[in-house]
Design a protein around this motif. Structure first.
Motif, PDB file in Angstrom:
ATOM      1  N   LEU A  95      53.803  33.256 -18.463  1.00 31.69           N
ATOM      2  CA  LEU A  95      52.933  33.678 -19.561  1.00 31.69           C
ATOM      3  C   LEU A  95      51.504  33.208 -19.349  1.00 31.69           C
ATOM      4  CD1 LEU A  95      52.523  34.861 -22.413  1.00 31.69           C
ATOM      5  CD2 LEU A  95      53.253  32.644 -23.337  1.00 31.69           C
ATOM      6  N   LEU A 104      48.358  35.676 -18.617  1.00 34.15           N
ATOM      7  CA  LEU A 104      47.229  35.724 -19.541  1.00 34.15           C
ATOM      8  C   LEU A 104      45.916  35.387 -18.828  1.00 34.15           C
ATOM      9  CD1 LEU A 104      48.721  33.968 -22.721  1.00 34.15           C
ATOM     10  CD2 LEU A 104      48.276  36.413 -22.396  1.00 34.15           C
ATOM     11  N   GLY A 145      46.026  34.097 -28.656  1.00 35.00           N
ATOM     12  CA  GLY A 145      45.327  34.556 -27.466  1.00 35.00           C
ATOM     13  C   GLY A 145      44.994  36.036 -27.529  1.00 35.00           C
ATOM     14  N   LEU A 146      45.891  36.840 -28.080  1.00 36.63           N
ATOM     15  CA  LEU A 146      45.640  38.280 -28.205  1.00 36.63           C
ATOM     16  C   LEU A 146      44.453  38.540 -29.123  1.00 36.63           C
ATOM     17  CD1 LEU A 146      46.410  41.219 -27.668  1.00 36.63           C
ATOM     18  CD2 LEU A 146      48.030  41.058 -29.598  1.00 36.63           C
ATOM     19  N   ILE A 170      49.842  26.861 -26.191  1.00 32.62           N
ATOM     20  CA  ILE A 170      50.936  27.162 -25.268  1.00 32.62           C
ATOM     21  C   ILE A 170      51.272  25.939 -24.409  1.00 32.62           C
ATOM     22  CG2 ILE A 170      51.618  28.585 -23.294  1.00 32.62           C
ATOM     23  CD1 ILE A 170      49.909  30.836 -24.485  1.00 32.62           C
ATOM     24  N   ALA A 217      44.204  29.046 -27.709  1.00 29.56           N
ATOM     25  CA  ALA A 217      45.552  29.596 -27.544  1.00 29.56           C
ATOM     26  C   ALA A 217      46.248  28.971 -26.336  1.00 29.56           C
ATOM     27  CB  ALA A 217      45.478  31.113 -27.386  1.00 29.56           C
ATOM     28  N   SER A 250      50.504  32.988 -27.901  1.00 26.95           N
ATOM     29  CA  SER A 250      50.249  34.335 -27.376  1.00 26.95           C
ATOM     30  C   SER A 250      49.555  35.202 -28.414  1.00 26.95           C
ATOM     31  CB  SER A 250      51.567  34.991 -26.951  1.00 26.95           C
ATOM     32  OG  SER A 250      52.189  34.239 -25.938  1.00 26.95           O
ATOM     33  N   GLN A 261      40.650  32.132 -27.204  1.00 24.56           N
ATOM     34  CA  GLN A 261      41.630  32.252 -26.124  1.00 24.56           C
ATOM     35  C   GLN A 261      41.993  30.900 -25.517  1.00 24.56           C
ATOM     36  OE1 GLN A 261      41.529  35.972 -23.514  1.00 24.56           O
ATOM     37  NE2 GLN A 261      39.433  35.884 -24.251  1.00 24.56           N
ATOM     38  N   TYR A 285      55.076  29.183 -28.030  1.00 27.36           N
ATOM     39  CA  TYR A 285      54.689  30.184 -27.039  1.00 27.36           C
ATOM     40  C   TYR A 285      54.277  31.517 -27.690  1.00 27.36           C
ATOM     41  CZ  TYR A 285      56.899  26.869 -23.828  1.00 27.36           C
ATOM     42  OH  TYR A 285      57.232  25.743 -23.134  1.00 27.36           O
ATOM     43  N   PRO A 286      55.101  32.074 -28.587  1.00 30.30           N
ATOM     44  CA  PRO A 286      54.651  33.311 -29.253  1.00 30.30           C
ATOM     45  C   PRO A 286      53.448  33.088 -30.160  1.00 30.30           C
ATOM     46  CG  PRO A 286      56.743  32.570 -30.183  1.00 30.30           C
ATOM     47  CD  PRO A 286      56.507  31.755 -28.943  1.00 30.30           C
TER      48      PRO A 286
END
Length: 258
Positions: A59, A63, A147-148, A200, A196, A144, A193, A140-141
């Motif tokens: 991941l 990314l 980050g998105l 993670i 994020a 993510s 980001q 983790y999600p």
């Protein structure tokens, strides 16, 4: 090899290569194009050398590749056929005969040091032991998703500004789209980001070291090379002064009525 030493070695070699290209082209702004690519080099090197093929490692590496390729491609397209960026051109003039030495240390090596700090979450995730990935996997999600959001702010903000600058009928300042809610959506997105990436990296351990990355990039974007520098560029511009009164500098918010 120690993962942090491997990261430092990769960054040093990469920045030396970028410095040589800059010498040939007589354009230090080439370092901006290489910025995203340097992160990819570190991500791939640490994933290949230490990675256990875990989901978090895939991941973070994925990314980083997506973010780095987009950013480098955008800056390459934006700068294609243009002279050296005004910041580097000014330094080149100020440094005179010492331009080569000072460029090496104050442009390439300095950015390499900043890159080393910003890649800490990547290095920590990609070199973490097996056991680390069984704790707090719900982060983790969450990371993510954060980050998105950051990626969209940076990518969409850059695209909107590029379309504005290439429009022959443009006038005034860019104050639509994401730029209606923040004067620097691209910088905001980049900071988000790296926060994020920190999220993670938390389950992988050494979160207190990973924290250096988002804190550093946020500080530089706000106080050094990002918001502050560009705001100075537009000092005395009446349209931009009006824009500043109504629009948040960094954090997105609804515009004020002036």
């Amino acid at each position: 090899m120690n993962p942090f030493a491997l990261s430092a070695l990769c960054i040093f070699c990469f920045m030396c290569g970028m410095f040589i290209i800059a010498l040939v082209k007589k354009d230090n702004s080439i370092v901006d194009i290489g910025w995203g690519l340097g992160f990819i080099v570190v991500a791939l090197a640490t994933f290949w050398y230490y990675g256990y093929d875990r989901r978090a490692q895939k991941l973070v590496t994925f990314l980083t590749i997506v973010w780095g390729l987009r950013l480098s491609a955008y800056i390459l397209i934006r700068n294609w056929g243009k002279p050296e960026d005004f910041r580097y051109a000014k330094w080149r003039k100020d440094w005179g005969r010492n331009v080569v030495v000072r460029s090496f240390f104050q442009v390439f090596m300095l950015q390499g040091c900043i890159m080393f700090i910003n890649t800490l979450p990547i290095v920590i995730v990609n070199s973490a032991p097996h056991a680390a990935f069984y704790h707090s996997k719900w982060l983790y999600p969450v990371g993510s998703a954060i980050g998105l959001i950051g990626f969209l702010f940076e990518a969409v903000g850059d695209w909107q500004m590029y379309m504005f600058k290439t429009n022959p009928h443009k006038h005034g300042v860019m104050n639509t789209g994401l730029w209606k809610y923040t004067r620097h959506p691209n910088y905001f997105g980049e900071a988000v980001q790296w926060w994020a990436m920190f999220v993670i990296a938390i389950p992988s351990g050494l979160w207190y070291i990973s924290l250096l990355a988002p804190v550093t990039i946020t500080f530089f974007l706000l106080r050094v090379s990002g918001v502050t520098l560009l705001e100075k560029k537009y000092e005395g511009n009446d349209a931009y002064s009006q824009y500043k009164k109504s629009t948040s500098a960094f954090l997105p918010w609804f515009p004020k009525t002036v």
